[in-house]
Design a protein around this motif. Structure first.
Motif, PDB file in Angstrom:
ATOM      1  N   LEU A  82     -30.299  27.202  -6.823  1.00  0.00           N
ATOM      2  CA  LEU A  82     -30.357  25.937  -7.553  1.00  0.00           C
ATOM      3  C   LEU A  82     -31.465  25.016  -7.047  1.00  0.00           C
ATOM      4  O   LEU A  82     -32.078  24.294  -7.838  1.00  0.00           O
ATOM      5  CB  LEU A  82     -29.003  25.223  -7.464  1.00  0.00           C
ATOM      6  N   TYR A  83     -31.742  25.025  -5.764  1.00  0.00           N
ATOM      7  CA  TYR A  83     -32.788  24.151  -5.233  1.00  0.00           C
ATOM      8  C   TYR A  83     -34.161  24.515  -5.807  1.00  0.00           C
ATOM      9  O   TYR A  83     -34.861  23.640  -6.324  1.00  0.00           O
ATOM     10  CB  TYR A  83     -32.802  24.190  -3.709  1.00  0.00           C
ATOM     11  N   PRO A  84     -34.589  25.787  -5.725  1.00  0.00           N
ATOM     12  CA  PRO A  84     -35.895  26.120  -6.322  1.00  0.00           C
ATOM     13  C   PRO A  84     -35.948  25.842  -7.823  1.00  0.00           C
ATOM     14  O   PRO A  84     -36.978  25.401  -8.345  1.00  0.00           O
ATOM     15  CB  PRO A  84     -36.044  27.623  -6.034  1.00  0.00           C
ATOM     16  N   ALA A  85     -34.836  26.096  -8.526  1.00  0.00           N
ATOM     17  CA  ALA A  85     -34.811  25.839  -9.969  1.00  0.00           C
ATOM     18  C   ALA A  85     -34.984  24.354 -10.261  1.00  0.00           C
ATOM     19  O   ALA A  85     -35.747  23.956 -11.149  1.00  0.00           O
ATOM     20  CB  ALA A  85     -33.500  26.343 -10.571  1.00  0.00           C
ATOM     21  N   GLY A  86     -34.283  23.522  -9.511  1.00  0.00           N
ATOM     22  CA  GLY A  86     -34.368  22.090  -9.726  1.00  0.00           C
ATOM     23  C   GLY A  86     -35.717  21.518  -9.339  1.00  0.00           C
ATOM     24  O   GLY A  86     -36.299  20.715 -10.068  1.00  0.00           O
ATOM     25  N   ILE A  87     -36.238  21.941  -8.185  1.00  0.00           N
ATOM     26  CA  ILE A  87     -37.509  21.397  -7.719  1.00  0.00           C
ATOM     27  C   ILE A  87     -38.649  21.805  -8.644  1.00  0.00           C
ATOM     28  O   ILE A  87     -39.573  21.039  -8.903  1.00  0.00           O
ATOM     29  CB  ILE A  87     -37.792  21.840  -6.266  1.00  0.00           C
ATOM     30  N   SER A  88     -38.597  23.025  -9.156  1.00  0.00           N
ATOM     31  CA  SER A  88     -39.628  23.488 -10.088  1.00  0.00           C
ATOM     32  C   SER A  88     -39.601  22.671 -11.375  1.00  0.00           C
ATOM     33  O   SER A  88     -40.649  22.283 -11.902  1.00  0.00           O
ATOM     34  CB  SER A  88     -39.435  24.976 -10.405  1.00  0.00           C
ATOM     35  N   SER A  89     -38.414  22.405 -11.878  1.00  0.00           N
ATOM     36  CA  SER A  89     -38.281  21.615 -13.109  1.00  0.00           C
ATOM     37  C   SER A  89     -38.777  20.192 -12.912  1.00  0.00           C
ATOM     38  O   SER A  89     -39.430  19.613 -13.788  1.00  0.00           O
ATOM     39  CB  SER A  89     -36.818  21.610 -13.562  1.00  0.00           C
ATOM     40  N   GLU A  90     -38.465  19.604 -11.761  1.00  0.00           N
ATOM     41  CA  GLU A  90     -38.940  18.253 -11.479  1.00  0.00           C
ATOM     42  C   GLU A  90     -40.463  18.201 -11.433  1.00  0.00           C
ATOM     43  O   GLU A  90     -41.093  17.283 -11.975  1.00  0.00           O
ATOM     44  CB  GLU A  90     -38.363  17.776 -10.143  1.00  0.00           C
ATOM     45  N   CYS A  91     -41.053  19.188 -10.775  1.00  0.00           N
ATOM     46  CA  CYS A  91     -42.516  19.225 -10.659  1.00  0.00           C
ATOM     47  C   CYS A  91     -43.182  19.404 -12.024  1.00  0.00           C
ATOM     48  O   CYS A  91     -44.236  18.806 -12.298  1.00  0.00           O
ATOM     49  CB  CYS A  91     -42.937  20.352  -9.716  1.00  0.00           C
ATOM     50  N   VAL A  92     -42.573  20.231 -12.884  1.00  0.00           N
ATOM     51  CA  VAL A  92     -43.126  20.423 -14.225  1.00  0.00           C
ATOM     52  C   VAL A  92     -43.128  19.102 -14.992  1.00  0.00           C
ATOM     53  O   VAL A  92     -44.121  18.746 -15.650  1.00  0.00           O
ATOM     54  CB  VAL A  92     -42.325  21.494 -14.999  1.00  0.00           C
ATOM     55  N   LEU A  93     -42.046  18.352 -14.914  1.00  0.00           N
ATOM     56  CA  LEU A  93     -41.966  17.077 -15.619  1.00  0.00           C
ATOM     57  C   LEU A  93     -43.004  16.086 -15.098  1.00  0.00           C
ATOM     58  O   LEU A  93     -43.644  15.376 -15.883  1.00  0.00           O
ATOM     59  CB  LEU A  93     -40.559  16.486 -15.495  1.00  0.00           C
ATOM     60  N   MET A  94     -43.181  16.037 -13.780  1.00  0.00           N
ATOM     61  CA  MET A  94     -44.196  15.131 -13.230  1.00  0.00           C
ATOM     62  C   MET A  94     -45.601  15.560 -13.630  1.00  0.00           C
ATOM     63  O   MET A  94     -46.452  14.720 -13.954  1.00  0.00           O
ATOM     64  CB  MET A  94     -44.062  15.054 -11.710  1.00  0.00           C
ATOM     65  N   TRP A  95     -45.849  16.864 -13.630  1.00  0.00           N
ATOM     66  CA  TRP A  95     -47.159  17.377 -14.031  1.00  0.00           C
ATOM     67  C   TRP A  95     -47.440  17.042 -15.489  1.00  0.00           C
ATOM     68  O   TRP A  95     -48.535  16.606 -15.840  1.00  0.00           O
ATOM     69  CB  TRP A  95     -47.201  18.880 -13.793  1.00  0.00           C
ATOM     70  N   LEU A  96     -46.437  17.199 -16.349  1.00  0.00           N
ATOM     71  CA  LEU A  96     -46.612  16.856 -17.766  1.00  0.00           C
ATOM     72  C   LEU A  96     -46.819  15.360 -17.966  1.00  0.00           C
ATOM     73  O   LEU A  96     -47.417  14.943 -18.953  1.00  0.00           O
ATOM     74  CB  LEU A  96     -45.390  17.319 -18.565  1.00  0.00           C
ATOM     75  N   GLY A  97     -46.309  14.564 -17.038  1.00  0.00           N
ATOM     76  CA  GLY A  97     -46.424  13.121 -17.168  1.00  0.00           C
ATOM     77  C   GLY A  97     -47.743  12.545 -16.679  1.00  0.00           C
ATOM     78  O   GLY A  97     -47.976  11.338 -16.821  1.00  0.00           O
ATOM     79  N   LEU A  98     -48.619  13.380 -16.132  1.00  0.00           N
ATOM     80  CA  LEU A  98     -49.871  12.866 -15.568  1.00  0.00           C
ATOM     81  C   LEU A  98     -50.762  12.205 -16.612  1.00  0.00           C
ATOM     82  O   LEU A  98     -51.279  11.101 -16.395  1.00  0.00           O
ATOM     83  CB  LEU A  98     -50.643  13.993 -14.867  1.00  0.00           C
ATOM     84  N   ASP A  99     -50.975  12.858 -17.752  1.00  0.00           N
ATOM     85  CA  ASP A  99     -51.862  12.300 -18.772  1.00  0.00           C
ATOM     86  C   ASP A  99     -51.311  11.016 -19.388  1.00  0.00           C
ATOM     87  O   ASP A  99     -52.032  10.016 -19.495  1.00  0.00           O
ATOM     88  CB  ASP A  99     -52.148  13.338 -19.856  1.00  0.00           C
ATOM     89  N   PRO A 100     -50.044  11.002 -19.830  1.00  0.00           N
ATOM     90  CA  PRO A 100     -49.531   9.728 -20.360  1.00  0.00           C
ATOM     91  C   PRO A 100     -49.475   8.637 -19.296  1.00  0.00           C
ATOM     92  O   PRO A 100     -49.639   7.462 -19.611  1.00  0.00           O
ATOM     93  CB  PRO A 100     -48.130  10.089 -20.874  1.00  0.00           C
ATOM     94  N   ALA A 101     -49.270   9.014 -18.026  1.00  0.00           N
ATOM     95  CA  ALA A 101     -49.259   8.008 -16.960  1.00  0.00           C
ATOM     96  C   ALA A 101     -50.630   7.368 -16.812  1.00  0.00           C
ATOM     97  O   ALA A 101     -50.750   6.157 -16.576  1.00  0.00           O
ATOM     98  CB  ALA A 101     -48.837   8.656 -15.643  1.00  0.00           C
ATOM     99  N   ALA A 102     -51.689   8.158 -16.973  1.00  0.00           N
ATOM    100  CA  ALA A 102     -53.056   7.632 -16.863  1.00  0.00           C
ATOM    101  C   ALA A 102     -53.335   6.606 -17.946  1.00  0.00           C
ATOM    102  O   ALA A 102     -54.139   5.684 -17.743  1.00  0.00           O
ATOM    103  CB  ALA A 102     -54.058   8.777 -16.943  1.00  0.00           C
ATOM    104  N   LYS A 103     -52.694   6.733 -19.102  1.00  0.00           N
ATOM    105  CA  LYS A 103     -52.916   5.797 -20.196  1.00  0.00           C
ATOM    106  C   LYS A 103     -52.190   4.477 -19.958  1.00  0.00           C
ATOM    107  O   LYS A 103     -52.550   3.458 -20.550  1.00  0.00           O
ATOM    108  CB  LYS A 103     -52.486   6.430 -21.517  1.00  0.00           C
TER     109      LYS A 103
END
Length: 246
Positions: free
Chosen positions: A183-204
């Motif tokens: 569960l830890y690797p699954a959760g941490i991977s999902s969190e990182c994906v969401l933050m990575w996807l949020g980089l472009d909208p965060a820049a705006k």
């Protein structure tokens, strides 16, 4: 970092006063009920929606607000519990665990989902129009939901049983000190994906916000290692103690 699977942030000290034990029992019981509701509701919606891949955004909207947001926000009390000495958990690791969840729930999911007041700054990464199908963020949200939910149901249930004076069955003990391996690797991977996807909208919104998320992704690497090894060490201590008692 998601899993508090073997952390002791809700475990009382041996000489905890009765009023504090009663409070911690209620806190763990309420948290168990909330996380069980989040997890089961997500599972039922996943089974019910047809076809599921086209309707995953609907799961986010059905669970995030106010249920998941409020449930995760309540966990902020665990930092206070550690600070005032209600529980045995170190303040540092408890803060790291809670803060990382807050970042994902309030710093990524909230501003960058479809329908958010902030989504005009960039395309929503999760919870979009079901007619357009699921996005990678929707799958990452499910990863967070189930990794967090299963972990917390096991953990809060474990402490609720202890605080209520009930015996903890061996199978529950096994779940508590073994499921974090997956569960830890699954959760941490999902969190990182969401933050990575949020980089472009965060820049705006602001370039510094993008760099803040990048810095958090960098911190996640050593932070995840610290918490994962902490949980493994906690597991070894508990199992050694159990074997001596047996």
């Amino acid at each position: 970092m998601p899993a508090q699977s073997t952390a002791t942030s809700s475990a009382p000290r041996k000489q905890t006063p009765k009023p504090v034990r009663a409070y911690l029992f209620v806190y763990n019981l309420v948290s168990l009920a909330l996380w069980a509701t989040c997890t089961l509701r997500g599972l039922l919606l996943l089974i019910k929606l047809t076809p599921p891949a086209d309707n995953l955004p609907a799961i986010f909207h059905a669970i995030y607000s106010p249920l998941l947001a409020a449930t995760q926000t309540l966990a902020g009390l665990e930092v206070l519990h550690s600070l005032v000495g209600f529980v045995r958990a170190p303040v540092t690791t408890t803060f790291m665990q809670v803060a990382s969840r807050f970042l994902v729930v309030w710093g990524v999911m909230y501003p960058f989902h479809e329908g958010s007041l902030f989504v005009e700054f960039g395309e929503g990464i999760v919870g979009g129009d079901p007619a357009k199908g699921a996005k990678l963020g929707d799958y990452a949200f499910l990863g967070c939901l189930f990794a967090w939910g299963i972990t917390e149901c096991i953990r809060y249930g474990f402490f609720a049983l202890q605080l209520g004076g009930f015996s903890v069955q061996k199978w529950w003990m096994w779940l508590r000190y073994n499921t974090f391996f997956v569960l830890y690797p699954a959760g941490i991977s999902s969190e990182c994906v969401l933050m990575w996807l949020g980089l472009d909208p965060a820049a705006k919104i602001h370039p510094l916000y993008r760099w803040f998320l990048i810095s958090m992704l960098v911190i996640y690497v050593p932070g995840s290692y610290i918490l994962y090894t902490h949980m493994m060490a906690q597991r070894r201590r508990v199992l050694r103690g159990k074997s001596r008692v047996d």
